[in-house]
Design a protein around this motif. Sequence first.
Motif, PDB file in Angstrom:
ATOM      1  N   VAL A  13       0.056  11.100   1.953  1.00 17.01           N
ATOM      2  CA  VAL A  13       1.083  11.543   2.898  1.00 17.01           C
ATOM      3  C   VAL A  13       0.430  12.102   4.162  1.00 17.01           C
ATOM      4  N   VAL A  14       0.854  11.607   5.315  1.00 15.31           N
ATOM      5  CA  VAL A  14       0.418  12.126   6.608  1.00 15.31           C
ATOM      6  C   VAL A  14       1.571  12.905   7.236  1.00 15.31           C
ATOM      7  N   ASP A  40      -1.063   3.336  15.225  1.00 15.34           N
ATOM      8  CA  ASP A  40      -2.102   2.311  15.062  1.00 15.34           C
ATOM      9  C   ASP A  40      -3.060   2.684  13.935  1.00 15.34           C
ATOM     10  N   ARG A  41      -3.425   3.945  13.871  1.00 10.17           N
ATOM     11  CA  ARG A  41      -4.344   4.420  12.831  1.00 10.17           C
ATOM     12  C   ARG A  41      -3.733   4.257  11.440  1.00 10.17           C
ATOM     13  N   ILE A  42      -2.468   4.613  11.305  1.00  8.21           N
ATOM     14  CA  ILE A  42      -1.799   4.535  10.001  1.00  8.21           C
ATOM     15  C   ILE A  42      -1.599   3.083   9.580  1.00  8.21           C
ATOM     16  N   ASN A  43      -1.221   2.240  10.521  1.00  6.25           N
ATOM     17  CA  ASN A  43      -1.003   0.834  10.171  1.00  6.25           C
ATOM     18  C   ASN A  43      -2.275   0.176   9.643  1.00  6.25           C
ATOM     19  N   ALA A  44      -3.427   0.660  10.083  1.00  2.00           N
ATOM     20  CA  ALA A  44      -4.703   0.092   9.641  1.00  2.00           C
ATOM     21  C   ALA A  44      -5.222   0.727   8.359  1.00  2.00           C
ATOM     22  N   ASP A  45      -4.484   1.722   7.830  1.00  2.00           N
ATOM     23  CA  ASP A  45      -4.962   2.484   6.679  1.00  2.00           C
ATOM     24  C   ASP A  45      -3.953   2.390   5.536  1.00  2.00           C
ATOM     25  N   LEU A  46      -4.250   1.539   4.566  1.00  2.00           N
ATOM     26  CA  LEU A  46      -3.332   1.375   3.441  1.00  2.00           C
ATOM     27  C   LEU A  46      -3.326   2.606   2.534  1.00  2.00           C
ATOM     28  N   GLY A  47      -4.213   3.537   2.779  1.00  2.00           N
ATOM     29  CA  GLY A  47      -4.213   4.779   2.023  1.00  2.00           C
ATOM     30  C   GLY A  47      -3.046   5.686   2.364  1.00  2.00           C
ATOM     31  N   VAL A  48      -2.365   5.402   3.468  1.00  2.00           N
ATOM     32  CA  VAL A  48      -1.188   6.185   3.858  1.00  2.00           C
ATOM     33  C   VAL A  48       0.050   5.525   3.299  1.00  2.00           C
ATOM     34  N   GLY A  49       0.769   6.254   2.443  1.00  2.00           N
ATOM     35  CA  GLY A  49       1.972   5.715   1.824  1.00  2.00           C
ATOM     36  C   GLY A  49       3.252   6.198   2.445  1.00  2.00           C
ATOM     37  N   CYS A  50       3.205   7.319   3.169  1.00  2.00           N
ATOM     38  CA  CYS A  50       4.414   7.855   3.799  1.00  2.00           C
ATOM     39  C   CYS A  50       3.999   8.826   4.894  1.00  2.00           C
ATOM     40  N   ARG A 208       1.458   0.222  -2.499  1.00  2.00           N
ATOM     41  CA  ARG A 208       1.477   0.277  -1.040  1.00  2.00           C
ATOM     42  C   ARG A 208       1.858  -1.037  -0.369  1.00  2.00           C
ATOM     43  N   HIS A 209       1.314  -2.151  -0.841  1.00  2.00           N
ATOM     44  CA  HIS A 209       1.667  -3.419  -0.201  1.00  2.00           C
ATOM     45  C   HIS A 209       3.161  -3.692  -0.333  1.00  2.00           C
ATOM     46  N   ALA A 210       3.692  -3.561  -1.533  1.00  2.00           N
ATOM     47  CA  ALA A 210       5.115  -3.833  -1.754  1.00  2.00           C
ATOM     48  C   ALA A 210       5.985  -2.826  -1.004  1.00  2.00           C
ATOM     49  N   ALA A 254       4.193  -2.361 -20.066  1.00  2.00           N
ATOM     50  CA  ALA A 254       3.902  -2.873 -21.410  1.00  2.00           C
ATOM     51  C   ALA A 254       3.204  -1.827 -22.274  1.00  2.00           C
ATOM     52  N   GLU A 255       2.352  -1.023 -21.641  1.00  2.00           N
ATOM     53  CA  GLU A 255       1.569  -0.030 -22.375  1.00  2.00           C
ATOM     54  C   GLU A 255       2.228   1.347 -22.389  1.00  2.00           C
ATOM     55  N   LYS A 256       3.404   1.450 -21.804  1.00  2.00           N
ATOM     56  CA  LYS A 256       4.189   2.690 -21.794  1.00  2.00           C
ATOM     57  C   LYS A 256       3.383   3.869 -21.240  1.00  2.00           C
ATOM     58  N   ARG A 257       2.834   3.677 -20.046  1.00  2.00           N
ATOM     59  CA  ARG A 257       2.059   4.708 -19.378  1.00  2.00           C
ATOM     60  C   ARG A 257       2.389   4.691 -17.883  1.00  2.00           C
ATOM     61  N   SER A 258       1.917   5.696 -17.162  1.00  2.00           N
ATOM     62  CA  SER A 258       2.126   5.729 -15.710  1.00  2.00           C
ATOM     63  C   SER A 258       1.152   4.750 -15.037  1.00  2.00           C
ATOM     64  N   PRO A 259       1.607   4.052 -14.001  1.00  2.00           N
ATOM     65  CA  PRO A 259       0.713   3.120 -13.329  1.00  2.00           C
ATOM     66  C   PRO A 259      -0.342   3.833 -12.497  1.00  2.00           C
ATOM     67  N   ARG A 260      -1.475   3.172 -12.330  1.00  2.00           N
ATOM     68  CA  ARG A 260      -2.557   3.692 -11.483  1.00  2.00           C
ATOM     69  C   ARG A 260      -2.843   2.654 -10.403  1.00  2.00           C
ATOM     70  N   TYR A 261      -2.144   2.808  -9.286  1.00  2.00           N
ATOM     71  CA  TYR A 261      -2.236   1.810  -8.227  1.00  2.00           C
ATOM     72  C   TYR A 261      -3.506   1.998  -7.409  1.00  2.00           C
ATOM     73  N   GLU A 262      -4.058   0.872  -6.954  1.00  2.00           N
ATOM     74  CA  GLU A 262      -5.276   0.885  -6.150  1.00  2.00           C
ATOM     75  C   GLU A 262      -5.011   0.403  -4.724  1.00  2.00           C
ATOM     76  N   GLY A 263      -3.809  -0.065  -4.463  1.00  2.00           N
ATOM     77  CA  GLY A 263      -3.484  -0.498  -3.110  1.00  2.00           C
ATOM     78  C   GLY A 263      -4.046  -1.839  -2.730  1.00  2.00           C
ATOM     79  N   HIS A 264      -4.101  -2.783  -3.697  1.00  2.00           N
ATOM     80  CA  HIS A 264      -4.641  -4.124  -3.406  1.00  2.00           C
ATOM     81  C   HIS A 264      -3.572  -5.175  -3.685  1.00  2.00           C
TER      82      HIS A 264
END
Length: 264
Positions: A13-14, A40-50, A208-210, A254-264
């Motif tokens: 979050v920024v 411009d900085r945020i658009n180039a950084d997929l690490g920013v989700g909101c 992040r991509h979706a 399928a594994e009944k756990r929380s997802p661990r997204y990597e942003g790819h």
Amino acid sequence: MTEAVSYEQDGGVVTLTLNDPETRNALSPAIIDALIAYVDRINADLGVGCVILTGAGKAFCSGGNVKKIGERTAGLPAPADIRLGYGHGVQRLPAALYNLEAPLIAAVNGAAVGVGCDLAAMCDIRLAGTSARFAESFLRVGLVSGDGGAWFLPRAVGLSKAYEMTFTGDFVDAAQALATGLVSRVVDDERLLAEAMELARRIASQPRHALRLSKRLIRDSQRMDLAASLEMASSMQALAQHTSDHREAMAAIAEKRSPRYEGH
């Protein structure tokens, strides 16, 4: 020297804070330039989700600097130069915010007047503190909204309310803003940033991509017919299905756990 807009990142979050409380964050060239650079900085950084946009002090944005506008009327440039000045000046801001890929939340504290009201309308989601007040006040100074408000405001509140706000210049308090759909939530002033951060973190936890594709699909579908929107959706779905985040989401179910997204 104080930054015109402060940039703080907490995980995905920024928070962007308009940082001119002495003018109640009146929009200035420095603020415009800083916001555009950060987009411009945020658009180039997929690490920013909101992204959260708010104002320092007791106001979100008081609009244009009325003192400077008054000084300018004594020696106005030629009409053609004024037109070019808008295109190369404040109008770069709605274009930039429209193209911000990450979801944008306005945390409206205090006054959002004139271009400040329009700035809030440019955001995807708006939360208001109880002290928030909005006004589309350009007619009070004999002007029109030159910053994109005529495009954004009706999409936020509907055509009838946009006309009423524009033609009267009346202030709309937080409760009225909620009733008209200008904001989606009103919270106590002291809880405003905490509530915005909680919502932003929930949004930023998504793949992040979706997430960014979903924002663009909703945005662009507003000016498409159904067939074009469906074609865009299918193309975006093809991209999303090839991301590791999609595979991780399905594995987590399928594994009944929380997802661990990597942003790819």
